[in-house]
Design an enzyme around this catalytic site. Sequence first.
Site, PDB file in Angstrom:
ATOM      1  N   THR A  27       0.828  -1.324   0.019  1.00 59.71           N
ATOM      2  CA  THR A  27       0.088  -0.003   0.093  1.00 59.71           C
ATOM      3  C   THR A  27       1.076   1.155  -0.036  1.00 59.71           C
ATOM      4  OG1 THR A  27      -0.271  -0.246   2.387  1.00 59.71           O
ATOM      5  CG2 THR A  27      -1.962  -1.090   1.161  1.00 59.71           C
ATOM      6  N   CYS A  36       7.832   1.688   5.810  1.00 55.68           N
ATOM      7  CA  CYS A  36       6.687   1.951   6.365  1.00 55.68           C
ATOM      8  C   CYS A  36       6.425   3.201   6.959  1.00 55.68           C
ATOM      9  CB  CYS A  36       6.436   0.742   7.411  1.00 55.68           C
ATOM     10  SG  CYS A  36       5.861  -0.842   6.583  1.00 55.68           S
ATOM     11  N   LEU A  60       4.571  -6.489  12.762  1.00 51.93           N
ATOM     12  CA  LEU A  60       6.051  -7.198  13.032  1.00 51.93           C
ATOM     13  C   LEU A  60       6.868  -5.978  12.282  1.00 51.93           C
ATOM     14  CD1 LEU A  60       7.050  -7.783   9.650  1.00 51.93           C
ATOM     15  CD2 LEU A  60       5.445  -9.671  10.007  1.00 51.93           C
TER      16      LEU A  60
END
Length: 431
Positions: A86, A260, A153
């Site tokens: 994403t 991220c 994670l």
Amino acid sequence: MHIAVIGAGYVGLTTAACFAHLGHDVVCADIDEERVARLNKGEVPILEKGLPELVGEGLASRRLRFVTGAARAAREAEIVYLCVQTPQSETGAADLSFIEAVAREIAPAVRPGTVVVNKSTVPVGTTRFVQRVLSESGAAHDDISVASNPEFLREGQAVQDFLHPDRIVIGCEQPGAAVRVSELYSSVQAPVLVTDPASAEMIKYASNAFLASKISFINAIANVCEAVDADIREVAIGMGYDARIGFQFLHPGPGYGGSCFPKDVAALLHTARSAGYDFGLLSGVEEVNREQHERITEKITRAAGGALSDVVIGVWGLTFKAETDDLRDSPALAISRRLIEAGATVRAYDPAAGDAAQRLAPQLEICADAYEAATGADVVALLTEWDLFRWLDFPRVRDSMRRPAMVDARNLLDPAAMRRLGFAYEGVGRR
Ligand code: NAD
Ligand code: UGA
């Protein structure tokens, strides 16, 4: 249970291998045929501790299989996990096109009663969005449920984090579906929070944004420490003893990177902006992070004598952190590129990602080891905290350099010991 996992990347592959290890029957799909073929031979394409062993175990027990195409995997499954990327779009928002494509692809294939679960990091509203795409695309069964089960994670410790998580979060409107998802984890010891989808989706963004804030905060404090002659290591230890603060995520450095934090901070800012809220605090976190890349580049420039033309910089570490081969949004790679743009020759060594970095930045001179990268250098910049950089023969490094200057952007080395050896040493926020 029969599970389909769509996407065999860092999250999908870990999810698939760990669920197989927990006793489930897992089919993992990707669109990359070569990746699938390699995985079926037990070749794991990413560096992740313990993952090759689990993939091997899954293949041997036949509880884990890899196929090309999401629909093929979804056909037999009771639960379908979406683990595709994403990425950040131009507006800062999360790009949901991969999620949408998978939902359209699996819609005609899923069986009645299937639960489709989002493990990708997705903005609030995506559970409902997936439900809508599924019904528009031919998933005629009213009893298909969609749930959110965000993943927390860390790369490099993905298997450990998946099997021993701090918590399991499940967001779902249908209690029966939430129970089925929670049953997948019945042999995992962790608190399970069942909540509504919007809250589950927000928990993921809030967690990443909070951790990113901690890093920017400690980087900012380190910068103040430099100005007032305090030592950030002492400061972080003194703060960490307060259980409300804790020791983790208080390591200053070149700024956070990876696939991220940067994109998730941007996506949360976009969500807030769209909702009419000016999240100035989080904009500041992003700004401090951008400046931190710049500050490290300036430190290296100063250590080289103030200019970078005709200067050789030895770079140690290129990945976004140690123990991973991931170069996505790596501060080390971004800083190396800036040094090259400013005229420096950059000779770099990374234990896991030299070849991949060479493809991304062809002007980098990739070296076989840390000594070769230091040879003839005016400055060595330690940019990623691989443990092996602690244990080098530093007199040998010093003697091979043009001038023994070291910028330790991760505070991995002991300043006093380095100075005793004759290095002009600079860390981050340290005396
Ligand atoms: P990745 O890029 O490593 O993996 C995504 C995989 O999905 C790729 O192999 C790609 O080929 C595959 N794919 C794309 N479209 C497909 C399709 N239509 N059918 C089948 N396969 C398809 O991404 P990742 O790092 O694993 O991240 C996945 C998601 O998980 C992201 O939303 C990310 O934010 C989130 N997340 C990542 C981490 C992490 O540490 N990397 C941790 C928690 C959450
Ligand atoms: C991070 C989160 O830690 C995971 O919980 C989350 O699931 C994941 O993002 C995600 O959503 O993808 P990861 O990106 O693998 O995991 O790496 P971290 O260990 O969190 O490090 C992120 C960045 O922050 C790295 O560049 C690292 O060097 C930097 N960092 C971390 C610091 O500069 N200082 C610290 O104290 C900690």
